[in-house]
Write a protein that holds these residues in place. Structure first.
Motif, PDB file in Angstrom:
ATOM      1  N   GLY A  99       0.859  -1.204   0.082  1.00 19.70           N
ATOM      2  CA  GLY A  99      -0.133  -0.029   0.103  1.00 19.70           C
ATOM      3  C   GLY A  99       1.131   1.326  -0.026  1.00 19.70           C
ATOM      4  O   GLY A  99       1.575   1.610  -0.833  1.00 19.70           O
ATOM      5  N   ARG A 100       0.712   1.859   1.093  1.00 14.50           N
ATOM      6  CA  ARG A 100       1.560   3.214   1.109  1.00 14.50           C
ATOM      7  C   ARG A 100       2.085   3.591   2.596  1.00 14.50           C
ATOM      8  O   ARG A 100       1.052   3.433   3.473  1.00 14.50           O
ATOM      9  CB  ARG A 100       0.765   4.378   0.606  1.00 14.50           C
ATOM     10  N   ILE A 101       3.255   3.949   2.714  1.00 17.89           N
ATOM     11  CA  ILE A 101       3.517   4.257   4.070  1.00 17.89           C
ATOM     12  C   ILE A 101       3.268   5.854   4.108  1.00 17.89           C
ATOM     13  O   ILE A 101       3.902   6.675   3.483  1.00 17.89           O
ATOM     14  CB  ILE A 101       5.150   4.097   4.216  1.00 17.89           C
ATOM     15  N   VAL A 102       2.570   6.160   5.525  1.00 16.66           N
ATOM     16  CA  VAL A 102       2.129   7.551   5.749  1.00 16.66           C
ATOM     17  C   VAL A 102       2.775   7.755   7.125  1.00 16.66           C
ATOM     18  O   VAL A 102       2.961   6.905   7.785  1.00 16.66           O
ATOM     19  CB  VAL A 102       0.710   7.694   5.632  1.00 16.66           C
ATOM     20  N   PRO A 103       2.938   9.166   7.292  1.00 13.72           N
ATOM     21  CA  PRO A 103       3.402   9.617   8.633  1.00 13.72           C
ATOM     22  C   PRO A 103       2.287   9.483   9.391  1.00 13.72           C
ATOM     23  O   PRO A 103       1.199   9.878   9.228  1.00 13.72           O
ATOM     24  CB  PRO A 103       3.953  11.149   8.505  1.00 13.72           C
ATOM     25  N   VAL A 104       2.433   9.234  10.816  1.00 13.00           N
ATOM     26  CA  VAL A 104       1.541   9.307  11.780  1.00 13.00           C
ATOM     27  C   VAL A 104       1.957  10.393  13.072  1.00 13.00           C
ATOM     28  O   VAL A 104       3.080  10.419  13.297  1.00 13.00           O
ATOM     29  CB  VAL A 104       1.639   7.775  12.644  1.00 13.00           C
ATOM     30  N   SER A 105       0.909  11.034  13.238  1.00 11.27           N
ATOM     31  CA  SER A 105       1.402  12.303  14.215  1.00 11.27           C
ATOM     32  C   SER A 105       0.671  12.024  15.763  1.00 11.27           C
ATOM     33  O   SER A 105      -0.416  11.277  15.760  1.00 11.27           O
ATOM     34  CB  SER A 105       0.614  13.665  13.811  1.00 11.27           C
ATOM     35  N   SER A 106       1.242  12.592  16.503  1.00 12.29           N
ATOM     36  CA  SER A 106       0.770  12.531  17.941  1.00 12.29           C
ATOM     37  C   SER A 106      -0.494  13.531  18.017  1.00 12.29           C
ATOM     38  O   SER A 106      -0.664  14.472  17.074  1.00 12.29           O
ATOM     39  CB  SER A 106       1.556  13.195  18.894  1.00 12.29           C
ATOM     40  N   MET A 107      -1.465  13.426  18.880  1.00  7.82           N
ATOM     41  CA  MET A 107      -2.632  14.326  18.945  1.00  7.82           C
ATOM     42  C   MET A 107      -2.139  15.472  19.517  1.00  7.82           C
ATOM     43  O   MET A 107      -2.829  16.572  19.232  1.00  7.82           O
ATOM     44  CB  MET A 107      -3.412  13.634  19.859  1.00  7.82           C
ATOM     45  N   ALA A 108      -0.955  15.667  20.267  1.00  9.85           N
ATOM     46  CA  ALA A 108      -0.525  17.063  20.713  1.00  9.85           C
ATOM     47  C   ALA A 108       0.069  17.915  19.756  1.00  9.85           C
ATOM     48  O   ALA A 108      -0.267  18.955  19.742  1.00  9.85           O
ATOM     49  CB  ALA A 108       0.438  16.721  21.704  1.00  9.85           C
ATOM     50  N   GLY A 109       0.407  17.427  18.565  1.00 10.10           N
ATOM     51  CA  GLY A 109       0.932  18.030  17.603  1.00 10.10           C
ATOM     52  C   GLY A 109       2.404  18.792  18.032  1.00 10.10           C
ATOM     53  O   GLY A 109       3.163  18.418  19.069  1.00 10.10           O
ATOM     54  N   GLU A 110       2.739  19.743  17.344  1.00  8.05           N
ATOM     55  CA  GLU A 110       4.107  20.382  17.345  1.00  8.05           C
ATOM     56  C   GLU A 110       4.028  21.288  18.835  1.00  8.05           C
ATOM     57  O   GLU A 110       5.100  21.341  19.482  1.00  8.05           O
ATOM     58  CB  GLU A 110       4.437  21.422  16.303  1.00  8.05           C
ATOM     59  N   ASP A 111       2.808  21.896  19.014  1.00  6.14           N
ATOM     60  CA  ASP A 111       3.030  22.886  20.016  1.00  6.14           C
ATOM     61  C   ASP A 111       1.425  22.847  20.585  1.00  6.14           C
ATOM     62  O   ASP A 111       0.620  23.684  19.889  1.00  6.14           O
ATOM     63  CB  ASP A 111       3.527  24.193  19.742  1.00  6.14           C
ATOM     64  N   VAL A 112       1.191  22.100  21.746  1.00  4.27           N
ATOM     65  CA  VAL A 112      -0.077  22.216  22.367  1.00  4.27           C
ATOM     66  C   VAL A 112      -0.715  23.511  22.931  1.00  4.27           C
ATOM     67  O   VAL A 112      -1.884  23.786  23.082  1.00  4.27           O
ATOM     68  CB  VAL A 112      -0.279  21.120  23.309  1.00  4.27           C
ATOM     69  N   SER A 113       0.191  24.483  23.104  1.00  4.35           N
ATOM     70  CA  SER A 113      -0.135  25.644  23.526  1.00  4.35           C
ATOM     71  C   SER A 113      -0.446  26.798  22.372  1.00  4.35           C
ATOM     72  O   SER A 113      -0.946  27.859  22.506  1.00  4.35           O
ATOM     73  CB  SER A 113       0.790  26.592  24.316  1.00  4.35           C
ATOM     74  N   SER A 114      -0.362  26.080  20.990  1.00  2.00           N
ATOM     75  CA  SER A 114      -0.716  27.198  20.099  1.00  2.00           C
ATOM     76  C   SER A 114      -2.135  26.949  19.811  1.00  2.00           C
ATOM     77  O   SER A 114      -2.872  26.126  20.249  1.00  2.00           O
ATOM     78  CB  SER A 114       0.302  26.618  18.687  1.00  2.00           C
ATOM     79  N   GLN A 115      -2.166  28.121  19.028  1.00  2.00           N
ATOM     80  CA  GLN A 115      -3.986  28.037  18.447  1.00  2.00           C
ATOM     81  C   GLN A 115      -4.184  27.786  17.427  1.00  2.00           C
ATOM     82  O   GLN A 115      -5.506  27.543  16.819  1.00  2.00           O
ATOM     83  CB  GLN A 115      -3.970  29.719  18.670  1.00  2.00           C
ATOM     84  N   THR A 116      -3.191  27.026  16.711  1.00  2.00           N
ATOM     85  CA  THR A 116      -3.503  26.382  15.456  1.00  2.00           C
ATOM     86  C   THR A 116      -2.723  24.922  15.613  1.00  2.00           C
ATOM     87  O   THR A 116      -1.448  24.930  15.876  1.00  2.00           O
ATOM     88  CB  THR A 116      -2.736  27.083  14.326  1.00  2.00           C
ATOM     89  N   TRP A 117      -3.428  23.854  15.254  1.00  2.00           N
ATOM     90  CA  TRP A 117      -2.585  22.494  15.521  1.00  2.00           C
ATOM     91  C   TRP A 117      -1.788  22.265  14.302  1.00  2.00           C
ATOM     92  O   TRP A 117      -2.282  22.490  13.129  1.00  2.00           O
ATOM     93  CB  TRP A 117      -3.764  21.530  15.615  1.00  2.00           C
ATOM     94  N   MET A 118      -0.584  21.894  14.595  1.00  4.61           N
ATOM     95  CA  MET A 118       0.373  21.485  13.256  1.00  4.61           C
ATOM     96  C   MET A 118       0.808  20.091  13.925  1.00  4.61           C
ATOM     97  O   MET A 118       1.222  19.743  14.949  1.00  4.61           O
ATOM     98  CB  MET A 118       1.576  22.373  13.405  1.00  4.61           C
ATOM     99  N   PRO A 119       0.893  19.139  12.798  1.00  2.21           N
ATOM    100  CA  PRO A 119       1.388  17.546  13.077  1.00  2.21           C
ATOM    101  C   PRO A 119       2.558  17.586  13.453  1.00  2.21           C
ATOM    102  O   PRO A 119       3.608  18.236  12.923  1.00  2.21           O
ATOM    103  CB  PRO A 119       0.684  16.749  11.640  1.00  2.21           C
ATOM    104  N   GLN A 120       2.710  16.772  14.364  1.00  4.91           N
ATOM    105  CA  GLN A 120       4.300  16.419  14.763  1.00  4.91           C
ATOM    106  C   GLN A 120       4.344  14.752  14.293  1.00  4.91           C
ATOM    107  O   GLN A 120       3.631  14.015  15.058  1.00  4.91           O
ATOM    108  CB  GLN A 120       4.561  16.663  16.066  1.00  4.91           C
ATOM    109  N   GLN A 121       5.187  14.373  13.433  1.00  8.66           N
ATOM    110  CA  GLN A 121       5.538  12.848  13.243  1.00  8.66           C
ATOM    111  C   GLN A 121       5.955  12.190  14.320  1.00  8.66           C
ATOM    112  O   GLN A 121       6.995  12.732  14.789  1.00  8.66           O
ATOM    113  CB  GLN A 121       6.088  12.735  11.891  1.00  8.66           C
ATOM    114  N   VAL A 122       5.472  11.007  14.789  1.00  7.78           N
ATOM    115  CA  VAL A 122       5.920  10.050  15.666  1.00  7.78           C
ATOM    116  C   VAL A 122       6.310   8.839  15.313  1.00  7.78           C
ATOM    117  O   VAL A 122       7.118   8.133  15.914  1.00  7.78           O
ATOM    118  CB  VAL A 122       4.981  10.230  17.028  1.00  7.78           C
ATOM    119  N   SER A 123       5.989   8.303  14.224  1.00 11.84           N
ATOM    120  CA  SER A 123       6.025   7.031  13.628  1.00 11.84           C
ATOM    121  C   SER A 123       5.459   7.017  12.178  1.00 11.84           C
ATOM    122  O   SER A 123       5.064   8.000  11.518  1.00 11.84           O
ATOM    123  CB  SER A 123       5.334   5.879  14.449  1.00 11.84           C
TER     124      SER A 123
END
Length: 228
Positions: A99-123
Motif C-alpha cells: 500500500g503506502r507508508i504514511v506519517p503518523v502524528s501525535s494528537m498533541a502536535g508540534e505545540d499544544v499551547s498554539s492556537q493552530t494545530w500542526m502535526p508532529q510525526q511520531v512514527s
C-alpha cells in the motif's frame, strides 16, 4: 544479475508500500525514467539505498541481498521483516501490506499551547492504497474517550478537507492546551454551537462555536485501524 535486481527491487517496493514506478519514483524523489534506466542496467544505484536508509530506516544490506535486520533505525521501521515478505500486516489481519507508508502524528502536535494545530510525526504506518488520499492526516489515538468504537492506540485517518461539521459524524478537533480530541458531533441550535460528545460517558462533553469550525476542526475521521 537480472534475478538479483528483480528480488532487490521487490524488497524495496514491499518495504515502501509501492506498486508502480510512479509511486516508487515519488518515494525516492527521482524521475520515473531513472527507474527504467536502473532496470535496463539491472543495477540499483547506491543513492537509492542511502535515501531509503534516511527516510525509512531501511538496511541497505537487506534491500540488496536480503540480509537482516530489515531496519537500522528501529524508530522509523514499523513493518517486521517476515511481515513484509509475506505481504501481510500481522497487526491487522488480512490487510495487504502493499500500500503506502504514511506519517503518523501525535494528537498533541508540534505545540499544544498554539492556537493552530500542526502535526508532529511520531512514527509511520503502512496502509492499503485504497485508504490513501492526498488530504490524509493519520493520528495515533492516545485516549480512551471514544472506546469501544475507537480504542486507545488505534490509528485514525482524518480527511483535512472535510472541516464542515455534520451532526452524527466523527471528527478530529483541536483544543488549545489539550491537543486533538476525536468526538462525535451534534448541533445545539439554542446556543448556536456544536456538542463534541465522547462515546465513553465518563468523559465530559465539549463544545465548539459554529464560527470556530474552520479554526479548530482538523477534519473528519474517514477510517480507523485497530486491533480487534
Amino acid at each position: 544479475m537480472s534475478k538479483w535486481f528483480d528480488e532487490s527491487l521487490e524488497r524495496i517496493k514491499k518495504a515502501t508500500g509501492t506498486r508502480t514506478q510512479v509511486q516508487l519514483a515519488e518515494i525516492l524523489n527521482i524521475r520515473q525514467s531513472s527507474i527504467s534506466d536502473a532496470k535496463r542496467r539491472s543495477s540499483i544505484p547506491a543513492e537509492w539505498y542511502i535515501k531509503l536508509y534516511r527516510t525509512h530506516g531501511l538496511n541497505p544490506e537487506w534491500l540488496s541481498d536480503g540480509i537482516e535486520p530489515v531496519y537500522l533505525k528501529p524508530g522509523k521501521g514499523k513493518i517486521a521483516a517476515d511481515t513484509i515478505l509475506s505481504e501481510t500486516t500481522a497487526q491487522y489481519g488480512q490487510v495487504q501490506s502493499r500500500g503506502r507508508i504514511v506519517p503518523v502524528s501525535s494528537m498533541a502536535g508540534e505545540d499544544v499551547s498554539s492556537q493552530t494545530w500542526m502535526p508532529q510525526q511520531v512514527s509511520e504506518l503502512n496502509i492499503p492504497e485504497t485508504f490513501y488520499r492526498s488530504s490524509l492526516v493519520v493520528l495515533r489515538v492516545e485516549g480512551s474517550s471514544m472506546e469501544p468504537a475507537i480504542r486507545r492506540d488505534a490509528f485514525a485517518g482524518i480527511d483535512d478537507t472535510q472541516k464542515r461539521l455534520m451532526a452524527g459524524d466523527i471528527y478530529a478537533i483541536y483544543v488549545p492546551h489539550q491537543g486533538v480530541v476525536i468526538r462525535r458531533v451534534f448541533f445545539d441550535p439554542e446556543n448556536s454551537r456544536f456538542i463534541l460528545r465522547p462515546e465513553d460517558s465518563q468523559h465530559p462533553e465539549q463544545y465548539i462555536a459554529v464560527e470556530d469550525q474552520d479554526k479548530f476542526v482538523v477534519g473528519r475521521v474517514v477510517w480507523v485501524m485497530q486491533e480487534l
